[in-house]
Design a protein around this motif. Sequence first.
Motif, short mmCIF file in Angstrom:
data_model
loop_
_atom_site.label_atom_id
_atom_site.label_comp_id
_atom_site.label_asym_id
_atom_site.label_seq_id
_atom_site.Cartn_x
_atom_site.Cartn_y
_atom_site.Cartn_z
N GLY A 23 0.63 -1.06 0.40
CA GLY A 23 -0.17 0.23 0.11
C GLY A 23 0.59 1.31 -0.27
O GLY A 23 0.41 2.53 0.18
N VAL A 24 1.94 0.97 -0.44
CA VAL A 24 3.00 2.42 -0.32
C VAL A 24 2.93 3.13 -1.80
O VAL A 24 3.17 2.30 -2.96
CB VAL A 24 3.96 2.43 -0.31
CG1 VAL A 24 5.23 3.61 -0.18
CG2 VAL A 24 4.46 1.17 1.33
N THR A 25 2.66 3.96 -2.51
CA THR A 25 2.94 4.65 -3.06
C THR A 25 4.47 5.23 -3.86
O THR A 25 5.04 5.38 -2.86
CB THR A 25 2.41 6.55 -2.61
OG1 THR A 25 0.76 6.12 -2.35
CG2 THR A 25 2.24 6.83 -4.75
N VAL A 26 4.68 4.52 -5.28
CA VAL A 26 5.75 4.48 -5.48
C VAL A 26 6.11 5.59 -6.15
O VAL A 26 4.85 6.27 -6.60
CB VAL A 26 5.75 2.89 -6.17
CG1 VAL A 26 7.32 3.39 -7.22
CG2 VAL A 26 5.82 1.94 -5.35
N VAL A 27 7.03 6.67 -5.94
CA VAL A 27 7.65 8.29 -6.69
C VAL A 27 8.49 7.60 -7.40
O VAL A 27 9.80 7.05 -6.85
CB VAL A 27 7.95 8.80 -6.05
CG1 VAL A 27 8.09 10.60 -6.66
CG2 VAL A 27 6.65 9.48 -4.61
#
Length: 172
Positions: free
Chosen positions: A35-39
Motif C-alpha cells: 500500500g505504499v505509493t511509489v514515486v
Amino acid sequence: MKSRAPQVCVLGSAEPGSPAYELAGAAGEFLARRGVTVVSGCGSPATRHAAERALAAGGLVVSIVPSNDIGLHDWPCTVLIPSGMGDARNLMMALAGDACIVIGGRAGTISEVCLAWLHHRPLLPLTGCGGWSDQLERNPPDERQNSKIVSWGSIAELERALAGLGLVQAHG
C-alpha cells in the motif's frame, strides 16, 4: 479523515539483467503490495522496472519527469507530473517521499540523494550489487547526520528498514 498512504521514492540506475535491476523491480512490487505509493522518475531501466512491477501489482505510481511533456503515453505511472524543470526536478524527487530507496546510481542519483539528505529524508541504499549505493552508509553526503541511512540487500531487509521507519507493518 483517512491519512495519505506512505510514499517512497525509487532513485538510481541499474541495467536489465543485473541483480540490482531485479531487486528494483521486486522493491516496486513489494511497495505496491504493502500500500505504499511509489514515486519514480522512470528515467533509468531500474526505476522504470520498479514502476512497472508496482503497477502490475496494483499499486499507485507517481512519476515526476524532467520534461514538460504530458503526452508520455507509454510512461509506467498512475500519475504523471511533467515538471518542465530538467534536472532541477531532482529536488521534487527528493522531497516527494517519506523515504528514498537508492539503487546503484550515477550523477543524477547522487544529486537526488544529497537533496534528500539536506531535507532529512531517510535513505535506503541497496548494497551488495555494486554502484554508488554500496558506499552510502559508510560514506554519507556529509558529517551532519541529517537523516537515517539504512542499507538493504534483500526484500526482507527492505521490509525491516521500512518497518523501522514506520512506513510498513512488519510481517511475522
